[in-house]
Design a protein around this motif. Sequence first.
Motif, PDB file in Angstrom:
ATOM      1  N   ALA A  49      30.565  46.253  38.456  1.00 39.07           N
ATOM      2  CA  ALA A  49      30.836  46.551  37.050  1.00 39.07           C
ATOM      3  C   ALA A  49      32.336  46.495  36.803  1.00 39.07           C
ATOM      4  N   PRO A  50      32.759  45.772  35.754  1.00 33.50           N
ATOM      5  CA  PRO A  50      34.200  45.694  35.477  1.00 33.50           C
ATOM      6  C   PRO A  50      34.771  47.058  35.127  1.00 33.50           C
ATOM      7  N   GLY A  51      35.863  47.400  35.777  1.00 35.74           N
ATOM      8  CA  GLY A  51      36.501  48.689  35.531  1.00 35.74           C
ATOM      9  C   GLY A  51      35.715  49.832  36.110  1.00 35.74           C
ATOM     10  N   GLY A  52      34.447  49.605  36.285  1.00 32.18           N
ATOM     11  CA  GLY A  52      33.576  50.580  36.903  1.00 32.18           C
ATOM     12  C   GLY A  52      33.355  51.820  36.074  1.00 32.18           C
ATOM     13  N   PRO A  53      32.275  52.529  36.355  1.00 33.50           N
ATOM     14  CA  PRO A  53      31.969  53.766  35.649  1.00 33.50           C
ATOM     15  C   PRO A  53      32.667  54.959  36.250  1.00 33.50           C
ATOM     16  N   THR A  54      33.560  54.731  37.225  1.00 29.79           N
ATOM     17  CA  THR A  54      34.079  55.839  38.016  1.00 29.79           C
ATOM     18  C   THR A  54      35.452  56.329  37.600  1.00 29.79           C
ATOM     19  N   GLY A  55      36.132  55.620  36.724  1.00 30.01           N
ATOM     20  CA  GLY A  55      37.489  56.026  36.388  1.00 30.01           C
ATOM     21  C   GLY A  55      38.404  55.994  37.594  1.00 30.01           C
ATOM     22  N   GLY A  56      38.138  55.078  38.524  1.00 28.10           N
ATOM     23  CA  GLY A  56      38.983  54.948  39.705  1.00 28.10           C
ATOM     24  C   GLY A  56      38.485  55.719  40.916  1.00 28.10           C
ATOM     25  N   ALA A  57      37.299  56.338  40.830  1.00 23.92           N
ATOM     26  CA  ALA A  57      36.788  57.141  41.940  1.00 23.92           C
ATOM     27  C   ALA A  57      36.151  56.300  43.035  1.00 23.92           C
ATOM     28  N   GLY A  58      36.003  54.997  42.836  1.00 19.31           N
ATOM     29  CA  GLY A  58      35.394  54.140  43.844  1.00 19.31           C
ATOM     30  C   GLY A  58      33.932  53.902  43.586  1.00 19.31           C
ATOM     31  N   ALA A  59      33.233  53.392  44.585  1.00 19.78           N
ATOM     32  CA  ALA A  59      31.806  53.091  44.467  1.00 19.78           C
ATOM     33  C   ALA A  59      31.009  54.373  44.266  1.00 19.78           C
ATOM     34  N   ILE A  60      29.893  54.251  43.536  1.00 15.56           N
ATOM     35  CA  ILE A  60      29.024  55.404  43.286  1.00 15.56           C
ATOM     36  C   ILE A  60      27.617  55.073  43.742  1.00 15.56           C
TER      37      ILE A  60
END
Length: 114
Positions: A49-60
Amino acid sequence: MAGFDTIIVPVTDVARARDFYRALLGVEPFADAPYYVGFMVEGTQLGLAPGGPTGGAGAIAYWSSPDIQAAVKAVTANGGTMTADPRDVGGGKLVATFTDPDGNTLGLSQDPAA
């Protein structure tokens, strides 16, 4: 069935990440869009996912539950904090993210009703 079934990896370049994971995993993605690329590998979905859903927390890693609202109640009743409430990400699939009491970010998912 409950269990960890999805891992979402935040990426800065979806096309580059798609090509990298395609070569690494040796499979073609089942979903390939600018907003999400998904691979299915032995029953586990690896999503980019671009930018990710983590706010920089890494893989979920996402825990699959037949009742996401019950899972949210269990998380919050036992010291977890919701960081993103359940939302439909397409086709009726619901996802949410939370932190556990130690600050680890994890996710919840619920597949669409059959």
